[in-house]
Write an enzyme that holds these catalytic residues in place. Structure first.
Site, PDB file in Angstrom:
ATOM      1  N   ALA A   1       0.842  -1.202   0.000  1.00  0.00           N
ATOM      2  CA  ALA A   1       0.000   0.000   0.000  1.00  0.00           C
ATOM      3  C   ALA A   1       0.876   1.249   0.000  1.00  0.00           C
ATOM      4  O   ALA A   1       1.215   1.781  -1.063  1.00  0.00           O
ATOM      5  CB  ALA A   1      -0.947  -0.038   1.190  1.00  0.00           C
ATOM      6  N   ARG A   2       1.262   1.710   1.166  1.00  0.00           N
ATOM      7  CA  ARG A   2       2.100   2.898   1.278  1.00  0.00           C
ATOM      8  C   ARG A   2       2.956   2.796   2.529  1.00  0.00           C
ATOM      9  O   ARG A   2       2.525   2.226   3.539  1.00  0.00           O
ATOM     10  CB  ARG A   2       1.245   4.167   1.415  1.00  0.00           C
TER      11      ARG A   2
ATOM     12  N   HIS B   1       9.342  -0.528  -4.199  1.00  0.00           N
ATOM     13  CA  HIS B   1       8.081   0.074  -4.678  1.00  0.00           C
ATOM     14  C   HIS B   1       7.864  -0.240  -6.167  1.00  0.00           C
ATOM     15  O   HIS B   1       7.790   0.665  -7.005  1.00  0.00           O
ATOM     16  CB  HIS B   1       8.070   1.586  -4.436  1.00  0.00           C
ATOM     17  N   ILE B   2       7.743  -1.541  -6.448  1.00  0.00           N
ATOM     18  CA  ILE B   2       7.572  -1.972  -7.848  1.00  0.00           C
ATOM     19  C   ILE B   2       6.198  -2.596  -8.083  1.00  0.00           C
ATOM     20  O   ILE B   2       6.015  -3.368  -9.033  1.00  0.00           O
ATOM     21  CB  ILE B   2       8.686  -2.971  -8.271  1.00  0.00           C
TER      22      ILE B   2
ATOM     23  N   GLU C   1      10.662   6.277   2.164  1.00  0.00           N
ATOM     24  CA  GLU C   1      11.356   5.719   0.998  1.00  0.00           C
ATOM     25  C   GLU C   1      11.809   6.833   0.040  1.00  0.00           C
ATOM     26  O   GLU C   1      11.173   7.881  -0.001  1.00  0.00           O
ATOM     27  CB  GLU C   1      10.438   4.714   0.263  1.00  0.00           C
TER      28      GLU C   1
END
Ligand code: DGY
Length: 340
Positions: A239-240, A287-288, A269
């Site tokens: 998600a985040r 984050h892919i 990040e």
């Protein structure tokens, strides 16, 4: 010669054909340096622009104050917590995102992380590459099962539903938590049962986080919540960053209070909590979630469609399909704003 085209900034290089399409409408400046623009550079290069195509950058509110012509920010992502909506909306500046086109690809990555974490794939590969595989042991790199286990999905939006749908093939029980229960026909199709968050954390063998980041979601999973999970459970975050308290997670993983975590997103990040890098029971990706070529292309095209429409040109002039702050229209100046 001075061009009378509107000016836009694309904050990172993207597919050349998408840039070419933007160039038919706008004077296009692309940051093709290969590195992210600093906050100061974003403010400086955004100051004379009518629109921005935002690719992964956190946009400072100061940019909005310094850019008098700005009418639209088109985010190339479904999540838009990087846009300063509080500053944009009163100025009538439209924000857009790229929903739907990445649902299945992001759900695929959620499952890749779930499976890699449960079956200790990264750790097993490192073990093998390091030449440690000398003989067979009954408990060598044993993990936890996925088939027949209970999947807990936190956030049952479009990506959450795509994650849950994949569980059917693994014969899993699916429980979910969402602010509001999804329609009964969706629950039925997914064999998914709504439970409160603590029940989900107590019962799930594999927890997948797929909810949008909001201030209320900040550190939704912290020390207390990790304590509720089974010691054999895994946690996946696609998600985040910021939804999980990374410091609390490092402690829980170090003390083996849960079996493992698969993380695609991180607090702060691209920086990482240094403790994560020291652990074996974590699978880390940068984050892919949406990173397949067809999906990134679809996202780039959708962000371009949104920007073109938001700046009042093209077939959908004035009606960008994916506005995230519809109230911006209420604050649009009588002239000089996006032509809606
Ligand atoms: C999204 O679209 O929100 C993905 O996380 C990529 O940023």
């Amino acid at each position: 010669m001075q061009s009378d085209k509107q000016k836009i900034l694309v904050t990172h290089a993207i597919f050349p054909d998408v840039i070419a399409r933007l160039q038919t409408h706008f004077d296009v400046e692309v940051n093709d340096s290969g590195t992210a623009l600093t906050e100061a550079e974003l403010i400086r290069r955004g100051a004379d622009k009518d629109g921005l195509m935002v690719i992964g950058d956190r946009i400072p509110a100061e940019l909005i104050a310094q850019a008098p012509r700005l009418k639209a920010l088109a985010n190339m992502a479904v999540g838009y917590n990087n846009l300063p909506l509080d500053a944009m909306t009163p100025r009538g500046i439209v924000g857009t995102n790229t929903p739907d086109v990445l649902n299945e690809t992001t759900a695929d990555l959620g499952w890749a992380l779930l499976m890699a974490t449960a079956r200790r794939i990264t750790e097993a590969e490192h073990y093998l590459r390091a030449g440690k595989w000398q003989s067979w042991h009954y408990d060598m790199l044993t993990g936890v099962d996925i088939h027949g286990a209970t999947l807990g999905v936190v956030g049952m939006g479009r990506i959450g539903q795509a994650v849950a749908r994949r569980a059917l093939g693994f014969g899993m029980r699916v429980i979910y938590h969402n602010r509001s229960q999804v329609a009964p026909e969706i629950e039925q199709a997914l064999h998914a049962e709504w439970v409160d968050r603590d029940t989900l954390l107590r019962q799930a063998d594999h927890v997948v986080l797929v909810l949008p980041y909001t201030p209320q979601a900040h550190h939704l999973i912290g020390a207390r919540e990790l304590q509720l999970m089974k010691p054999t459970a895994t946690l996946v975050n696609i998600a985040r960053g910021g939804i999980v308290d990374d410091a609390a997670l490092v402690t829980a993983l170090r003390e083996k209070r849960i079996a493992g975590a698969g993380l695609d997103v991180f607090e702060g990040e691209p920086a990482l909590h240094p403790g994560l890098l020291e652990l074996n029971n974590v699978v880390l990706t940068p984050h892919i979630g949406s990173a397949s070529i067809p999906t990134r292309r679809a996202m780039a095209n959708l962000a371009a469609d949104n920007l073109i429409a938001a700046l009042g040109v093209g077939p959908h002039a004035g009606n960008p399909p994916n506005v995230v702050n519809p109230d911006a229209r209420l604050h649009r100046p009588a002239s000089g704003g996006a032509q809606a």
